[in-house]
Design a protein around this motif. Structure first.
Motif, PDB file in Angstrom:
ATOM      1  N   ARG A  36       0.854  -1.188   0.000  1.00 35.07           N
ATOM      2  CA  ARG A  36       0.000   0.000   0.000  1.00 35.07           C
ATOM      3  C   ARG A  36       0.893   1.242   0.000  1.00 35.07           C
ATOM      4  NH1 ARG A  36      -5.243  -0.336   1.575  1.00 35.07           N
ATOM      5  NH2 ARG A  36      -5.089   1.482   2.954  1.00 35.07           N
ATOM      6  N   TRP A  37       0.778   2.011  -1.088  1.00 31.78           N
ATOM      7  CA  TRP A  37       1.559   3.239  -1.255  1.00 31.78           C
ATOM      8  C   TRP A  37       0.632   4.433  -1.061  1.00 31.78           C
ATOM      9  CZ3 TRP A  37       1.479   5.364  -6.742  1.00 31.78           C
ATOM     10  CH2 TRP A  37       1.953   6.674  -6.775  1.00 31.78           C
ATOM     11  N   ALA A  38       0.982   5.334  -0.158  1.00 35.84           N
ATOM     12  CA  ALA A  38       0.145   6.495   0.136  1.00 35.84           C
ATOM     13  C   ALA A  38       0.740   7.750  -0.480  1.00 35.84           C
ATOM     14  CB  ALA A  38       0.001   6.684   1.644  1.00 35.84           C
ATOM     15  N   ALA A  39      -0.144   8.549  -1.096  1.00 41.00           N
ATOM     16  CA  ALA A  39       0.228   9.845  -1.650  1.00 41.00           C
ATOM     17  C   ALA A  39      -1.032  10.667  -1.780  1.00 41.00           C
ATOM     18  CB  ALA A  39       0.920   9.691  -3.004  1.00 41.00           C
ATOM     19  N   ASP A  40      -0.855  11.981  -1.921  1.00 40.70           N
ATOM     20  CA  ASP A  40      -1.982  12.909  -2.016  1.00 40.70           C
ATOM     21  C   ASP A  40      -2.109  13.385  -3.461  1.00 40.70           C
ATOM     22  OD1 ASP A  40      -3.977  14.736  -1.673  1.00 40.70           O
ATOM     23  OD2 ASP A  40      -2.970  15.897  -0.110  1.00 40.70           O
ATOM     24  N   ALA A  41      -3.215  13.015  -4.106  1.00 42.96           N
ATOM     25  CA  ALA A  41      -3.423  13.390  -5.511  1.00 42.96           C
ATOM     26  C   ALA A  41      -4.095  14.746  -5.671  1.00 42.96           C
ATOM     27  CB  ALA A  41      -4.268  12.330  -6.218  1.00 42.96           C
ATOM     28  N   GLU A  42      -4.418  15.421  -4.571  1.00 44.15           N
ATOM     29  CA  GLU A  42      -5.075  16.730  -4.664  1.00 44.15           C
ATOM     30  C   GLU A  42      -4.051  17.786  -5.059  1.00 44.15           C
ATOM     31  OE1 GLU A  42      -7.409  20.039  -1.911  1.00 44.15           O
ATOM     32  OE2 GLU A  42      -6.759  18.146  -1.057  1.00 44.15           O
ATOM     33  N   GLY A  43      -4.140  18.249  -6.282  1.00 45.01           N
ATOM     34  CA  GLY A  43      -3.189  19.241  -6.768  1.00 45.01           C
ATOM     35  C   GLY A  43      -1.779  18.715  -6.782  1.00 45.01           C
ATOM     36  N   GLY A  44      -1.609  17.390  -6.989  1.00 45.18           N
ATOM     37  CA  GLY A  44      -0.302  16.772  -6.824  1.00 45.18           C
ATOM     38  C   GLY A  44       0.534  16.651  -8.070  1.00 45.18           C
ATOM     39  N   ALA A  45       0.198  17.344  -9.143  1.00 43.28           N
ATOM     40  CA  ALA A  45       0.999  17.279 -10.362  1.00 43.28           C
ATOM     41  C   ALA A  45       2.355  17.947 -10.117  1.00 43.28           C
ATOM     42  CB  ALA A  45       0.270  17.976 -11.503  1.00 43.28           C
ATOM     43  N   ARG A  75       5.914  -7.592  -6.814  1.00 43.07           N
ATOM     44  CA  ARG A  75       4.754  -7.502  -5.930  1.00 43.07           C
ATOM     45  C   ARG A  75       3.870  -6.356  -6.385  1.00 43.07           C
ATOM     46  NH1 ARG A  75       6.505  -7.517   0.311  1.00 43.07           N
ATOM     47  NH2 ARG A  75       4.229  -7.516   0.512  1.00 43.07           N
ATOM     48  N   PRO A  76       2.558  -6.513  -6.365  1.00 42.72           N
ATOM     49  CA  PRO A  76       1.675  -5.410  -6.765  1.00 42.72           C
ATOM     50  C   PRO A  76       1.746  -4.269  -5.769  1.00 42.72           C
ATOM     51  CG  PRO A  76       0.395  -7.246  -5.898  1.00 42.72           C
ATOM     52  CD  PRO A  76       1.806  -7.737  -6.007  1.00 42.72           C
ATOM     53  N   ILE A  77       1.610  -3.058  -6.275  1.00 41.66           N
ATOM     54  CA  ILE A  77       1.599  -1.850  -5.446  1.00 41.66           C
ATOM     55  C   ILE A  77       0.270  -1.145  -5.674  1.00 41.66           C
ATOM     56  CG2 ILE A  77       2.638   0.411  -5.045  1.00 41.66           C
ATOM     57  CD1 ILE A  77       5.331  -0.769  -5.789  1.00 41.66           C
ATOM     58  N   GLN A  78      -0.454  -0.900  -4.606  1.00 42.78           N
ATOM     59  CA  GLN A  78      -1.753  -0.234  -4.675  1.00 42.78           C
ATOM     60  C   GLN A  78      -1.644   1.155  -4.070  1.00 42.78           C
ATOM     61  OE1 GLN A  78      -4.574  -2.759  -2.667  1.00 42.78           O
ATOM     62  NE2 GLN A  78      -4.758  -4.185  -4.379  1.00 42.78           N
ATOM     63  N   TRP A  79      -2.099   2.154  -4.835  1.00 43.25           N
ATOM     64  CA  TRP A  79      -2.087   3.529  -4.324  1.00 43.25           C
ATOM     65  C   TRP A  79      -3.326   3.783  -3.469  1.00 43.25           C
ATOM     66  CZ3 TRP A  79      -5.765   7.289  -6.153  1.00 43.25           C
ATOM     67  CH2 TRP A  79      -5.625   8.537  -5.541  1.00 43.25           C
ATOM     68  N   VAL A  80      -3.133   4.482  -2.345  1.00 42.10           N
ATOM     69  CA  VAL A  80      -4.232   4.914  -1.497  1.00 42.10           C
ATOM     70  C   VAL A  80      -4.121   6.423  -1.308  1.00 42.10           C
ATOM     71  CG1 VAL A  80      -4.518   2.728  -0.282  1.00 42.10           C
ATOM     72  CG2 VAL A  80      -2.924   4.411   0.618  1.00 42.10           C
ATOM     73  N   GLN A  81      -5.244   7.115  -1.440  1.00 45.87           N
ATOM     74  CA  GLN A  81      -5.268   8.567  -1.237  1.00 45.87           C
ATOM     75  C   GLN A  81      -5.076   8.880   0.243  1.00 45.87           C
ATOM     76  OE1 GLN A  81      -5.314  11.340  -2.942  1.00 45.87           O
ATOM     77  NE2 GLN A  81      -5.679  12.677  -1.190  1.00 45.87           N
TER      78      GLN A  81
END
Length: 498
Positions: A36-45, A75-81
């Motif tokens: 589980r990979w966490a990152a913030d996609a809000e305005g994250g460009a 191994r699969p990596i899943q993004w979580v907001q």
């Protein structure tokens, strides 16, 4: 012989076998389960953001990097907001396996987390409006007492503070450049990848000078996840050595000569810069300043709400029918929309509206002005209903008694009706005042640094969530408890049997 003894023994043996089997299966699953990979996609460009052509999909150079790591690790990596502000705290709680979101390597983070080898070498870039000619360097801007914006708790913020600026802090990448365009800021200093994506294509903005201030992005793990972190280190080394990392960065226009250091990287000397000593003498003055902003914002917003609310209530009670309908529409509208949306519209929407319609007046409010206006408009709707109900609770006979004494309706309202209505109005009004006091915590959306936002900034940079959180809670209690005591005293003095 107990007839239940043999079945119980069989069940016990079966349970042991099942436990061992499940444990073995769980261990195998732990090795193969998605990370589980966490990152913030809000305005994250350009790090990670929703594809404008396909809003159901995230893109960005860190998304491409995660896919490359997935192939290398097998191994699969899943993004979580996950909100950027809470990434470090969420990682330490175990909400996800690792965080990758432009996290800069700092001594404080290196002390609390297991940081991977760097995957990007960043520099800082100053951006100004295209027609800016008043200054050519940040030193000249400082001499002009100019306004600079940046992201909170970043190398850019630390650099600007060391220069003597008090930068305006933002929670995402898009808003500083919007404020720069419409003139609320004189310059923006942020990491080069952000400037490349947001500022370089914008004809209204331009780069000022060359990039400066080199640093590193790294992936963050918990200290106890050394095995996983070591695997990711090897995968990053393979990606850098094979040239795949370069191809990803070239795709996003982010490759430069600084990235060549990634291929021969051995260790980042994070101890060269001393970790910040977060003592009370360091963070209490900042918290007290935030508390002062909270108090001023609450008082001015409530004053605006009272001045708007009473006329609206009177129009609804005694005004001509069209004005009464307008007052009702005002109340229903501002009670029906979230105050957060209202603040965002006032701060960002109104300037764009004025520009598109070529209005002769400026609608560019400062962050504090926008916050006061937003809260004043919103709370005025609630205050109007409180005042209306309080005034309507006064018996009609009071009007008749005042008229028999020769009083005009205005004099009767001022001397007879309203003083009695205050007894009913006061308790819910003071409750609204205390609620507004706490609601001010949302104004960070328009770059106002009040007490809660100051806590978030300090706690994220120091990782002292408990100590600074306790100090913040004490300050809130010191400010709010006297308000409650004052409200009860007024109720005892003016209320009916209270």
């Amino acid at each position: 012989m107990n007839p239940f003894r043999r079945p119980l023994l069989i069940l016990a043996l079966a349970g042991m076998v099942l436990t061992v089997a499940l444990s073995a299966g769980s261990a195998a699953w732990a090795d193969d389960r998605p990370l589980r990979w966490a990152a913030d996609a809000e305005g994250g460009a350009p790090y990670i953001f929703y594809d404008p052509q396909d809003p159901g999909r995230v893109v960005g150079f860190e998304v491409d990097l995660a896919e490359a790591l997935q192939r290398r690790l097998g191994r699969p990596i899943q993004w979580v907001q996950y909100d950027y502000v809470g990434l470090v705290g969420g990682l330490r709680r175990g909400d996800f396996d690792f965080a990758m979101n432009g996290l800069e390597v700092t001594p404080d983070r290196a002390r609390a987390l297991r940081l991977s080898r760097p995957y990007y070498v960043y520099t800082l870039q100053t951006v100004v409006r295209a027609d800016e000619r008043r200054f050519a360097t940040l030193d000249e801007l400082q001499a002009l007492h100019g306004r600079v914006g940046t992201l909170e708790e970043t190398a850019a913020q630390r650099f600007l503070e060391e220069m003597g600026f008090r930068p305006t802090l933002y929670g995402n990448q898009t808003e500083p450049y919007l404020d720069l365009e419409i003139g609320r800021l004189d310059a923006v200093v942020m990491d080069l990848p952000i400037a490349v994506y947001f500022a370089r294509p914008n004809p209204r903005l331009r780069f000022l000078g060359e990039p400066f201030g080199q640093g590193y992005y790294a992936i963050a793990f918990r200290k106890e996840d050394e095995t996983l972190a070591a695997q990711v280190d090897r995968a990053l080394a393979d990606l850098a050595g094979s040239g795949e990392l370069r191809r990803i960065y070239e795709k996003w226009g982010l490759w430069n000569a600084s990235q060549e250091a990634l291929e021969s990287w051995d260790a980042v000397n994070v101890t060269a810069e001393a970790a910040r000593n977060w003592t009370p003498s360091r963070y209490l003055p900042l918290l007290l300043h935030g508390a002062g902003v909270t108090i001023l914002l609450t008082l001015t917003s409530m004053a605006a709400a009272i001045m708007l609310g009473l006329p609206i209530a009177l129009l609804r009670l005694y005004g001509p029918r069209p004005l009464g309908w307008a007052a009702t529409a005002y109340i229903e509208f501002f009670r029906g929309i979230p105050v957060l949306l209202l603040l965002f519209f006032i701060y960002y929407g109104l300037p764009s509206l004025a520009e598109q319609w070529a209005l002769p007046i400026s609608l560019r409010f400062s962050p504090f002005q926008a916050a006061v206006l937003g809260f004043g408009l919103n709370y005025a709707a609630y205050e109007a209903e409180i005042y209306r109900s309080g005034i309507a609770s006064v018996a009609p006979g009071q009007w008749e008694a005042a008229a028999s004494l020769g009083m005009s309706r205005a004099t009767a309202f001022r001397r007879i009706i309203f003083p009695q209505a205050v007894r009913v109005i006061l308790p819910p009004m003071t409750n609204d005042f205390i609620a507004l006091f706490k609601d001010t915590s949302i104004v960070s959306i328009v770059a106002v640094v009040e007490l809660t936002k100051q806590y978030q900034i300090l706690a994220k940079s120091s990782l002292k969530y408990l100590e600074i959180g306790a100090a913040t809670a004490v300050l809130y209690l010191v400010m709010s408890v006297p308000l409650g005591l004052l409200a009860r005293q007024l109720e005892r003095r003016w209320g009916k049997g209270l």
